[in-house]
Design a protein around this motif. Structure first.
Motif, PDB file in Angstrom:
ATOM      1  N   ASN A   1       3.032  31.130 -31.004  1.00 38.79           N
ATOM      2  CA  ASN A   1       2.210  32.312 -31.296  1.00 38.79           C
ATOM      3  C   ASN A   1       1.534  32.128 -32.658  1.00 38.79           C
ATOM      4  N   TYR A   2       0.612  33.050 -32.981  1.00 39.04           N
ATOM      5  CA  TYR A   2      -0.189  32.879 -34.196  1.00 39.04           C
ATOM      6  C   TYR A   2       0.648  33.026 -35.471  1.00 39.04           C
ATOM      7  N   GLU A   3       1.661  33.886 -35.419  1.00 39.34           N
ATOM      8  CA  GLU A   3       2.515  34.073 -36.601  1.00 39.34           C
ATOM      9  C   GLU A   3       3.140  32.727 -37.017  1.00 39.34           C
TER      10      GLU A   3
ATOM     11  N   LEU B   1       2.873  27.598 -40.555  1.00 45.08           N
ATOM     12  CA  LEU B   1       2.691  26.148 -40.756  1.00 45.08           C
ATOM     13  C   LEU B   1       1.489  25.861 -41.651  1.00 45.08           C
ATOM     14  N   VAL B   2       0.398  26.608 -41.419  1.00 43.43           N
ATOM     15  CA  VAL B   2      -0.811  26.410 -42.235  1.00 43.43           C
ATOM     16  C   VAL B   2      -0.484  26.672 -43.709  1.00 43.43           C
ATOM     17  N   GLU B   3       0.258  27.748 -43.956  1.00 43.15           N
ATOM     18  CA  GLU B   3       0.638  28.095 -45.342  1.00 43.15           C
ATOM     19  C   GLU B   3       1.534  27.013 -45.945  1.00 43.15           C
ATOM     20  N   LEU B   4       2.522  26.583 -45.165  1.00 42.47           N
ATOM     21  CA  LEU B   4       3.470  25.569 -45.657  1.00 42.47           C
ATOM     22  C   LEU B   4       2.732  24.278 -46.030  1.00 42.47           C
ATOM     23  N   LYS B   5       1.794  23.884 -45.201  1.00 47.65           N
ATOM     24  CA  LYS B   5       1.092  22.613 -45.411  1.00 47.65           C
ATOM     25  C   LYS B   5       0.353  22.595 -46.751  1.00 47.65           C
ATOM     26  N   LYS B   6      -0.092  23.779 -47.217  1.00 41.75           N
ATOM     27  CA  LYS B   6      -0.837  23.842 -48.489  1.00 41.75           C
ATOM     28  C   LYS B   6       0.017  23.336 -49.654  1.00 41.75           C
ATOM     29  N   LYS B   7       1.351  23.415 -49.509  1.00 41.51           N
ATOM     30  CA  LYS B   7       2.238  22.946 -50.586  1.00 41.51           C
ATOM     31  C   LYS B   7       2.425  21.425 -50.546  1.00 41.51           C
ATOM     32  N   TYR B   8       1.899  20.776 -49.523  1.00 37.66           N
ATOM     33  CA  TYR B   8       2.071  19.314 -49.372  1.00 37.66           C
ATOM     34  C   TYR B   8       0.703  18.634 -49.185  1.00 37.66           C
TER      35      TYR B   8
ATOM     36  N   ASP C   1      -0.528  15.942 -50.239  1.00 38.32           N
ATOM     37  CA  ASP C   1      -0.629  14.470 -50.198  1.00 38.32           C
ATOM     38  C   ASP C   1      -0.475  13.882 -48.801  1.00 38.32           C
ATOM     39  N   SER C   2      -0.123  14.708 -47.825  1.00 40.71           N
ATOM     40  CA  SER C   2      -0.014  14.190 -46.455  1.00 40.71           C
ATOM     41  C   SER C   2      -1.117  14.819 -45.606  1.00 40.71           C
ATOM     42  N   VAL C   3      -1.339  14.228 -44.430  1.00 42.22           N
ATOM     43  CA  VAL C   3      -2.383  14.729 -43.518  1.00 42.22           C
ATOM     44  C   VAL C   3      -1.698  15.316 -42.285  1.00 42.22           C
ATOM     45  N   ALA C   4      -2.227  16.445 -41.791  1.00 40.90           N
ATOM     46  CA  ALA C   4      -1.672  17.041 -40.572  1.00 40.90           C
ATOM     47  C   ALA C   4      -2.788  17.247 -39.564  1.00 40.90           C
ATOM     48  N   ALA C   5      -2.502  16.937 -38.307  1.00 40.19           N
ATOM     49  CA  ALA C   5      -3.506  17.082 -37.249  1.00 40.19           C
ATOM     50  C   ALA C   5      -2.825  17.548 -35.972  1.00 40.19           C
ATOM     51  N   VAL C   6      -3.639  18.046 -35.051  1.00 35.50           N
ATOM     52  CA  VAL C   6      -3.124  18.476 -33.747  1.00 35.50           C
ATOM     53  C   VAL C   6      -3.889  17.706 -32.672  1.00 35.50           C
ATOM     54  N   ASN C   7      -3.163  17.310 -31.639  1.00 33.14           N
ATOM     55  CA  ASN C   7      -3.707  16.335 -30.699  1.00 33.14           C
ATOM     56  C   ASN C   7      -4.594  16.957 -29.600  1.00 33.14           C
TER      57      ASN C   7
ATOM     58  N   GLU D   1      -7.719  24.740 -37.572  1.00 32.74           N
ATOM     59  CA  GLU D   1      -8.475  24.878 -36.319  1.00 32.74           C
ATOM     60  C   GLU D   1      -7.527  25.139 -35.144  1.00 32.74           C
ATOM     61  N   ALA D   2      -6.404  24.422 -35.139  1.00 28.90           N
ATOM     62  CA  ALA D   2      -5.450  24.592 -34.030  1.00 28.90           C
ATOM     63  C   ALA D   2      -4.774  25.959 -34.084  1.00 28.90           C
ATOM     64  N   ALA D   3      -4.572  26.480 -35.304  1.00 31.64           N
ATOM     65  CA  ALA D   3      -3.982  27.816 -35.436  1.00 31.64           C
ATOM     66  C   ALA D   3      -4.951  28.846 -34.847  1.00 31.64           C
ATOM     67  N   TYR D   4      -6.251  28.635 -35.061  1.00 33.27           N
ATOM     68  CA  TYR D   4      -7.237  29.567 -34.495  1.00 33.27           C
ATOM     69  C   TYR D   4      -7.212  29.530 -32.963  1.00 33.27           C
ATOM     70  N   ILE D   5      -6.970  28.357 -32.393  1.00 34.65           N
ATOM     71  CA  ILE D   5      -6.879  28.255 -30.928  1.00 34.65           C
ATOM     72  C   ILE D   5      -5.664  29.057 -30.421  1.00 34.65           C
ATOM     73  N   VAL D   6      -4.582  29.038 -31.181  1.00 34.59           N
ATOM     74  CA  VAL D   6      -3.404  29.842 -30.800  1.00 34.59           C
ATOM     75  C   VAL D   6      -3.781  31.337 -30.833  1.00 34.59           C
ATOM     76  N   LYS D   7      -4.554  31.704 -31.861  1.00 34.54           N
ATOM     77  CA  LYS D   7      -5.001  33.108 -31.977  1.00 34.54           C
ATOM     78  C   LYS D   7      -5.871  33.490 -30.782  1.00 34.54           C
ATOM     79  N   LEU D   8      -6.775  32.580 -30.414  1.00 35.14           N
ATOM     80  CA  LEU D   8      -7.650  32.831 -29.257  1.00 35.14           C
ATOM     81  C   LEU D   8      -6.824  32.984 -27.973  1.00 35.14           C
ATOM     82  N   THR D   9      -5.813  32.129 -27.822  1.00 38.67           N
ATOM     83  CA  THR D   9      -4.947  32.191 -26.634  1.00 38.67           C
ATOM     84  C   THR D   9      -4.276  33.560 -26.555  1.00 38.67           C
TER      85      THR D   9
END
Ligand SMILES: NC(=O)c1ccc[n+]([C@@H]2O[C@H](COP(=O)([O-])OP(=O)(O)OC[C@H]3O[C@@H](n4cnc5c(N)ncnc54)[C@H](O)[C@@H]3O)[C@@H](O)[C@H]2O)c1
Length: 380
Positions: free
Chosen positions: A101-103, A108-115, A117-123, A357-365
């Motif tokens: 769900n979007y929550e 995850l989006v918020e958590l990633k901002k603290k890191y 130096d790494s890259v995150a993507a959705v397939n 972008e992937a979080a927005y797709i969850v919101k759309l769903t």
């Protein structure tokens, strides 16, 4: 240059495609696999000759050799496992949908901002089909004028009979959507990617076509059509079909439908984009061909050809014209885009789907499911 060492978690249906893709990319090296089913992990590691094999997420993440991790587990584990991967400081390539769900996705989006130096993507792998990239480049270059109307569908038949079963039908494992989250997410992502439009309003009708199914007592492999001899009759809560009307932020209108009960369709992902000057139409099952419709001239069939394809699409195609490429090649293209971005020092806009972008797709769903339940348009 040192190769990026990769670990893959989840050795089910899609885990194997990740193994094959990583193996075909020069700048990375498949180093480890893991599955909670230790026997399965060992079987796949032996078959593919993988150096390390683990039976837990923690063991794999504690291996200091590993630089990047793919999460190929079912949806309900995406939040917890993706969190651990991000916190380990390793690069993350998560399977879709990003979360239940979007929550969860926003967390995850918020958590990633603290890191950073790494890259995150959705397939969202359909993006990197060369002819999908060709569509994107032609639209960006103005070849069809302003995008006005977007239509299409994604149809499959692996849930056609009441003896077909998957965890995707169970809200506690998949989230509150089956077909929209599973394949509608791919369609919405690809459309937003190629047009540069954002879907901002939806009006939907989704349906549980087979309300009672025979759930096998023994776990079966994903997408197999074996009829179970021992089963429980269970009530189905998630949808196998959905139709969605939508509007975009740039004034386009559209409609698509998804179905997992459309006999004869394996992976019929298609779209048609009508612009003010021309139309582009594409279908995954004949993925080497892009049709261009022109009112005042000859319609054209554009055949994938590395010699003539646009420069933006060129990195994602290899075989000469007339030598068909397929789903696996496009899948590799997305994973290649991820590792090339890392290798090149993370410059510019990534072509793969970001977490945001992937979080927005969850919101759309979620909006699609809510719209169908409430029988009204939902704005995002
Ligand atoms: N991009 C695509 O086109 C595509 C296609 C199919 C599936 N998917 C996505 O991939 C994910 C997996 O789908 P699948 O069809 O491969 O499912 P699957 O059920 O075939 O495989 C999932 C695997 O994860 C393992 N697993 C479960 N819990 C685990 C844990 N705690 N630690 C390690 N391993 C664990 C299971 O044992 C199983 O082997 C889903 O999110 C799905 O939406 C994406």
């Amino acid at each position: 240059m040192k190769k990026i060492k990769v670990g893959i978690i989840g050795m089910g249906y899609i885990g194997e495609s990740h193994i094959e893709a990583v193996r075909r990319i020069g700048c990375c090296e498949l180093y480890a696999v893991a599955d909670v089913n230790a026997e399965l992990a060992k079987k796949k590691a032996d078959y593919y000759g993988v150096q390390k094999c683990y039976s837990s997420v923690e063991e794999l993440l504690n291996d200091p050799e590993i630089d990047a991790v793919h999460n190929c587990t079912p949806n309900f584990l995406h939040l917890s496992i993706n969190k651990k991967i991000i916190e380990s400081g390793k690069h993350l390539l998560s399977e879709k949908p990003l979360c239940m769900n979007y929550e969860e996705a926003a967390e995850l989006v918020e958590l990633k901002k603290k890191y950073p130096d790494s890259v995150a993507a959705v397939n969202f792998n359909y993006r990197l089909n060369p002819m999908v990239q060709e569509t994107k480049n032609r639209i960006t270059d103005g070849a069809i004028g302003d995008v006005r109307v977007i239509t299409g569908s994604y149809q499959q038949d692996w849930l056609l009979y009441d003896t077909d079963y998957s965890w995707r039908l169970e809200p506690e494992v998949a989230g509150n959507s089956c077909a929209i989250a599973d394949i509608g997410s791919h369609w919405m992502d690809a459309i937003q990617h190629v047009t540069g439009h954002t879907i901002t309003e939806v009006m939907a009708d989704v349906k549980t076509v087979i309300p009672v199914r025979k759930k096998p007592k023994q776990q079966t492999e994903t997408f197999t059509s074996n009829v179970p001899t021992e089963y429980d009759e269970v009530e189905v809560k998630n949808e196998e079909y959905g139709a969605v009307l939508f509007h975009t932020d740039k004034g386009a209108t559209g409609v698509y439908h998804v179905s997992e009960v459309a006999a004869g369709h394996g992976c019929y992902f298609n779209f048609e984009i009508n612009g003010s000057e021309a139309t582009l139409k594409w279908n995954q099952e004949e993925n080497d061909r892009l049709w261009m419709g022109i009112r005042d001239g000859d319609n054209r069939l554009i055949i994938r050809d590395p010699n003539s394809i646009s420069s933006g699409a060129r990195p994602y195609t290899a075989l000469a014209m007339g030598h068909p490429e397929g789903w696996n090649d496009a899948f590799k293209g997305n994973i290649y885009a991820f590792y090339k971005y890392i290798e090149d020092g993370c410059k510019g806009e990534p072509v793969f789907s970001t977490l945001e972008e992937a979080a927005y797709i969850v919101k759309l769903t979620e909006a699609v499911i809510e719209s169908s339940r409430e029988k009204k348009w939902i704005s995002l």
